[in-house]
Design a protein around this motif. Structure first.
Motif, PDB file in Angstrom:
ATOM      1  N   LEU A  49       0.554  -1.449   0.220  1.00 24.34           N
ATOM      2  CA  LEU A  49      -0.127   0.281  -0.161  1.00 24.34           C
ATOM      3  C   LEU A  49       0.616   0.973   0.440  1.00 24.34           C
ATOM      4  O   LEU A  49       0.264   2.514   0.211  1.00 24.34           O
ATOM      5  CB  LEU A  49      -1.043  -0.125   1.270  1.00 24.34           C
ATOM      6  CG  LEU A  49      -2.162  -1.068   1.509  1.00 24.34           C
ATOM      7  CD1 LEU A  49      -2.374  -1.477   2.279  1.00 24.34           C
ATOM      8  CD2 LEU A  49      -2.681  -1.472   0.188  1.00 24.34           C
ATOM      9  N   LEU A  50       2.124   1.405   0.188  1.00 23.21           N
ATOM     10  CA  LEU A  50       3.599   2.474  -0.179  1.00 23.21           C
ATOM     11  C   LEU A  50       2.411   3.435  -1.633  1.00 23.21           C
ATOM     12  O   LEU A  50       2.741   4.778  -1.009  1.00 23.21           O
ATOM     13  CB  LEU A  50       4.735   2.108   0.150  1.00 23.21           C
ATOM     14  CG  LEU A  50       4.586   1.253   1.460  1.00 23.21           C
ATOM     15  CD1 LEU A  50       6.450   1.097   0.709  1.00 23.21           C
ATOM     16  CD2 LEU A  50       4.804   2.067   2.103  1.00 23.21           C
ATOM     17  N   PRO A  51       2.361   2.398  -2.729  1.00 20.35           N
ATOM     18  CA  PRO A  51       2.045   3.360  -3.325  1.00 20.35           C
ATOM     19  C   PRO A  51       1.326   4.583  -3.137  1.00 20.35           C
ATOM     20  O   PRO A  51       0.797   6.161  -3.740  1.00 20.35           O
ATOM     21  CB  PRO A  51       1.552   2.582  -4.836  1.00 20.35           C
ATOM     22  CG  PRO A  51       2.442   1.558  -4.432  1.00 20.35           C
ATOM     23  CD  PRO A  51       2.216   1.770  -2.661  1.00 20.35           C
ATOM     24  N   VAL A  52      -0.235   4.441  -2.249  1.00 22.16           N
ATOM     25  CA  VAL A  52      -0.921   5.342  -1.539  1.00 22.16           C
ATOM     26  C   VAL A  52      -0.571   6.633  -1.187  1.00 22.16           C
ATOM     27  O   VAL A  52      -0.252   7.602  -1.293  1.00 22.16           O
ATOM     28  CB  VAL A  52      -2.446   4.881  -1.089  1.00 22.16           C
ATOM     29  CG1 VAL A  52      -2.912   5.586  -0.505  1.00 22.16           C
ATOM     30  CG2 VAL A  52      -2.585   3.931  -1.121  1.00 22.16           C
ATOM     31  N   PRO A  53       0.471   6.313   0.145  1.00 20.09           N
ATOM     32  CA  PRO A  53       0.546   7.868   0.644  1.00 20.09           C
ATOM     33  C   PRO A  53       1.960   8.527  -0.670  1.00 20.09           C
ATOM     34  O   PRO A  53       1.902   9.676  -0.576  1.00 20.09           O
ATOM     35  CB  PRO A  53       1.526   7.035   1.515  1.00 20.09           C
ATOM     36  CG  PRO A  53       1.611   6.309   2.023  1.00 20.09           C
ATOM     37  CD  PRO A  53       0.843   5.308   0.948  1.00 20.09           C
ATOM     38  N   VAL A  54       2.258   7.745  -1.702  1.00 21.20           N
ATOM     39  CA  VAL A  54       3.781   8.431  -2.546  1.00 21.20           C
ATOM     40  C   VAL A  54       2.008   9.499  -3.702  1.00 21.20           C
ATOM     41  O   VAL A  54       3.060  10.497  -3.943  1.00 21.20           O
ATOM     42  CB  VAL A  54       4.362   6.816  -2.976  1.00 21.20           C
ATOM     43  CG1 VAL A  54       4.932   8.290  -4.406  1.00 21.20           C
ATOM     44  CG2 VAL A  54       4.780   7.074  -2.069  1.00 21.20           C
TER      45      VAL A  54
END
Length: 140
Positions: free
Chosen positions: A115-120
């Motif tokens: 899910l790291l793409p969401v904050p990015v």
């Protein structure tokens, strides 16, 4: 109101990044809310029952928080795209708060690194909304 045909490309890009992030947050929220508590209990069968119940509660609460966050991002992105200057700092601040909370959840192991793409996406959209070419769009 500014002319939509004259909208800068960075404002368009920020809008679509916010919408993509909101969509991914909705998917995350629905997964958190729909995960079977029995599956969580089976996965952590060796742990104390009280801790597993707290984990299930935390999973449900975080799902509700992410659903709320996605709705706020989605509702604010439209007016910001239209040129409402007062909502731009609100949406950017909200994006930063949501990104930090997601990063904390990933760092503590409560959420997967997938899910790291969401904050990015949220942070990139926030930066794009304050580019000098976007500032022209938000002048009163």
């Amino acid at each position: 109101m500014p002319n939509p045909a004259a909208r800068p490309r960075v404002v368009e890009a920020a809008y679509w990044l916010w919408m993509l992030a909101a969509g991914l947050l909705i998917v995350l929220a629905l997964l958190s809310l729909a995960t079977s508590s029995d599956a969580v209990r089976e996965r952590f069968a060796s742990a104390d029952a009280g801790h597993v119940d707290a984990l299930v509660t935390l999973l449900r609460v975080s799902g509700g928080v992410w659903l709320f966050a996605a709705v706020v991002v989605g509702l604010l992105a439209g007016p910001v795209r239209a040129g409402h200057a007062r909502l731009r700092p609100v949406l950017v601040g909200w994006s930063v708060v949501v990104a930090v909370l997601l990063l904390v959840q990933v760092a503590t192991g409560l959420t997967t690194a997938v899910l790291l793409p969401v904050p990015v996406l949220l942070l990139i959209a926030a930066v794009l909304a304050y580019r000098s070419s976007a500032n022209i769009w938000f002048r009163p």
